[in-house]
Motif scaffolding. Structure first.
Motif, mmCIF file in Angstrom:
data_model
loop_
_atom_site.group_PDB
_atom_site.id
_atom_site.type_symbol
_atom_site.label_atom_id
_atom_site.label_comp_id
_atom_site.label_asym_id
_atom_site.label_seq_id
_atom_site.Cartn_x
_atom_site.Cartn_y
_atom_site.Cartn_z
ATOM 1 N N SER A 163 0.841 -1.197 0.000
ATOM 2 C CA SER A 163 0.000 0.000 0.000
ATOM 3 C C SER A 163 0.871 1.240 0.000
ATOM 4 N N ILE A 164 0.238 2.382 -0.218
ATOM 5 C CA ILE A 164 0.934 3.674 -0.270
ATOM 6 C C ILE A 164 0.143 4.691 0.538
ATOM 7 N N GLU A 165 0.868 5.488 1.314
ATOM 8 C CA GLU A 165 0.265 6.622 2.020
ATOM 9 C C GLU A 165 0.914 7.887 1.480
ATOM 10 N N THR A 166 0.124 8.794 0.960
ATOM 11 C CA THR A 166 0.686 9.963 0.291
ATOM 12 C C THR A 166 0.928 11.147 1.218
ATOM 13 N N PHE A 167 0.415 11.065 2.447
ATOM 14 C CA PHE A 167 0.540 12.206 3.364
ATOM 15 C C PHE A 167 0.867 11.678 4.767
ATOM 16 N N GLY A 168 1.949 10.916 4.868
ATOM 17 C CA GLY A 168 2.334 10.317 6.147
ATOM 18 C C GLY A 168 3.003 11.325 7.059
ATOM 19 N N SER A 169 2.612 11.313 8.329
ATOM 20 C CA SER A 169 3.178 12.268 9.287
ATOM 21 C C SER A 169 3.878 11.598 10.466
ATOM 22 N N VAL A 170 3.959 10.267 10.468
ATOM 23 C CA VAL A 170 4.564 9.565 11.613
ATOM 24 C C VAL A 170 5.683 8.625 11.196
ATOM 25 N N GLY A 222 8.899 9.191 9.911
ATOM 26 C CA GLY A 222 10.092 9.949 9.606
ATOM 27 C C GLY A 222 9.837 11.440 9.700
ATOM 28 N N PRO A 223 10.864 12.239 9.431
ATOM 29 C CA PRO A 223 10.738 13.695 9.574
ATOM 30 C C PRO A 223 9.715 14.289 8.607
ATOM 31 N N GLY A 224 8.941 15.228 9.095
ATOM 32 C CA GLY A 224 8.040 15.989 8.234
ATOM 33 C C GLY A 224 6.919 15.165 7.625
ATOM 34 N N ILE A 225 6.389 15.680 6.517
ATOM 35 C CA ILE A 225 5.341 14.998 5.758
ATOM 36 C C ILE A 225 6.011 14.124 4.716
ATOM 37 N N ARG A 226 5.548 12.860 4.603
ATOM 38 C CA ARG A 226 6.264 11.929 3.747
ATOM 39 C C ARG A 226 5.321 11.091 2.886
ATOM 40 N N TYR A 227 5.832 10.731 1.738
ATOM 41 C CA TYR A 227 5.206 9.738 0.869
ATOM 42 C C TYR A 227 5.720 8.387 1.360
ATOM 43 N N VAL A 228 4.822 7.534 1.853
ATOM 44 C CA VAL A 228 5.236 6.294 2.508
ATOM 45 C C VAL A 228 4.829 5.095 1.657
ATOM 46 N N LEU A 229 5.814 4.313 1.314
ATOM 47 C CA LEU A 229 5.614 3.122 0.502
ATOM 48 C C LEU A 229 5.747 1.887 1.399
ATOM 49 N N PHE A 230 4.688 1.120 1.516
ATOM 50 C CA PHE A 230 4.701 -0.091 2.331
ATOM 51 C C PHE A 230 4.911 -1.292 1.411
ATOM 52 N N LEU A 231 6.068 -1.932 1.548
ATOM 53 C CA LEU A 231 6.387 -3.072 0.699
ATOM 54 C C LEU A 231 5.838 -4.370 1.284
ATOM 55 N N GLN A 232 5.664 -5.329 0.418
ATOM 56 C CA GLN A 232 5.114 -6.614 0.800
ATOM 57 C C GLN A 232 6.246 -7.556 1.229
ATOM 58 N N GLY A 233 5.980 -8.371 2.251
ATOM 59 C CA GLY A 233 6.926 -9.407 2.652
ATOM 60 C C GLY A 233 7.584 -9.144 3.992
ATOM 61 N N ARG A 287 12.598 3.013 17.540
ATOM 62 C CA ARG A 287 11.221 2.819 17.978
ATOM 63 C C ARG A 287 11.122 1.519 18.773
ATOM 64 N N HIS A 288 10.262 1.547 19.776
ATOM 65 C CA HIS A 288 10.051 0.346 20.592
ATOM 66 C C HIS A 288 8.563 0.218 20.893
ATOM 67 N N VAL A 289 7.975 -0.897 20.455
ATOM 68 C CA VAL A 289 6.553 -1.136 20.705
ATOM 69 C C VAL A 289 6.394 -1.677 22.133
ATOM 70 N N LEU A 290 5.590 -0.973 22.916
ATOM 71 C CA LEU A 290 5.389 -1.343 24.314
ATOM 72 C C LEU A 290 4.161 -2.247 24.420
ATOM 73 N N GLU A 349 11.350 6.698 20.264
ATOM 74 C CA GLU A 349 9.898 6.734 20.398
ATOM 75 C C GLU A 349 9.382 5.445 21.034
ATOM 76 N N VAL A 350 8.456 5.583 21.964
ATOM 77 C CA VAL A 350 7.716 4.452 22.506
ATOM 78 C C VAL A 350 6.375 4.393 21.771
ATOM 79 N N LEU A 351 6.112 3.272 21.140
ATOM 80 C CA LEU A 351 4.860 3.087 20.401
ATOM 81 C C LEU A 351 3.953 2.157 21.197
ATOM 82 N N PRO A 352 2.877 2.653 21.769
ATOM 83 C CA PRO A 352 1.991 1.796 22.560
ATOM 84 C C PRO A 352 1.299 0.746 21.691
#
Length: 270
Positions: free
Chosen positions: A21-28, A30-41, A182-185, A214-217
């Protein structure tokens, strides 16, 4: 490790990427607003994974780097001085040849690149290691998810050991490759003071390259995907951590000490 397909363009072999999938307005991511490409696998099977639909390799939408960049630059006006392109997963490093092609071409267009990884595919064996070194030349910053500092618990939690992940971080430290950690709690899985203290001490050894921690709940938003895929949800009735435990983890990991990201061009305090 599977080598993904390539596409013949003239006399050139172009690596193909497999996109979830792709997110064109990612804000979480990396720095700033980002185009986020989610790869499979992904080869890990994290008990808290909220995207089990990304696990399978070699499926998804086939793309080339040029196709992604042509789409991404439509949103470049929103990126400001910090934003850019982030590639996540699944596990992005499983498609390293596509990543190299994408990031190399992105840099020629002045696009800032960010790799989101858990580091599990890392190895110093050739030819993979040479490809990783090349990828790092085109990577501005990496987001590294440390699942568990304790190797035994990491294996129980993810199905894989973590020694090679720390080897990747040692490489990044030696070559001054800046990262966010990042660390998922997860209650009953990663939310143990003894492990958080040890992880905080380890992060201090990486301090010269750590710009943010970052702590990610943990959350349960992915539970319905397991049902849709006919999978049993591994964490059963475990609930998200309380605000008190989240603050405790942030304190033990010394999150407030890592503020180099605030010096990035165009940074604004939220």
């Amino acid at each position: 490790m599977k080598i993904f397909e390539q596409k013949q363009v003239g006399t050139e072999q172009i690596p193909l990427g497999y996109v979830h999938s792709i997110e064109t307005f990612g804000s979480v991511d990396g720095p700033g607003i980002r185009y986020v490409l989610f790869l499979q696998g992904c080869q890990m099977r994290c008990q808290f994974c909220h995207n089990p639909d990304t696990w399978q390799q070699g499926v998804g939408t086939e793309v080339t780097a040029e196709q992604i960049l042509t789409d991404a630059v439509q949103y470049q006006a929103f990126w400001g001085q910090q934003g850019g392109l982030t590639v996540s997963g699944g596990e992005a490093l499983l498609q390293i040849d596509f990543l190299i092609d994408l990031f190399k071409k992105a840099k020629t267009r002045g696009i800032r690149t960010c790799l989101d990884t858990c580091g599990q595919p890392f190895t110093r064996q050739q030819p993979w290691f040479s490809r990783f070194e090349e990828l790092m030349r085109y990577t501005d910053i990496s987001l590294v998810d440390i699942k568990q500092i304790n190797s035994r618990k990491h294996k129980q939690l993810t199905g894989r050991h973590n020694e090679n992940i720390f080897a990747m971080l040692a490489y990044m430290l030696a070559h001054n490759k800046h990262i966010w950690i990042r660390h998922v709690l997860v209650p009953q899985r990663t939310d143990f003071d003894v492990d958080l203290i040890r992880l905080g001490q380890y992060i201090k050894t990486l301090a010269p390259i750590v710009d943010k921690v970052e702590v990610l709940p943990y959350h349960t938003m992915g539970v319905t995907k397991y049902t849709e895929l006919g999978l049993d949800y591994p964490l059963g009735a475990i609930r998200p951590p309380t605000p008190t435990r989240i603050k405790n983890a942030e304190k033990l990991l010394n999150c407030a000490a890592y503020t180099n990201y605030q010096a990035y061009p165009g940074y604004l305090e939220a």
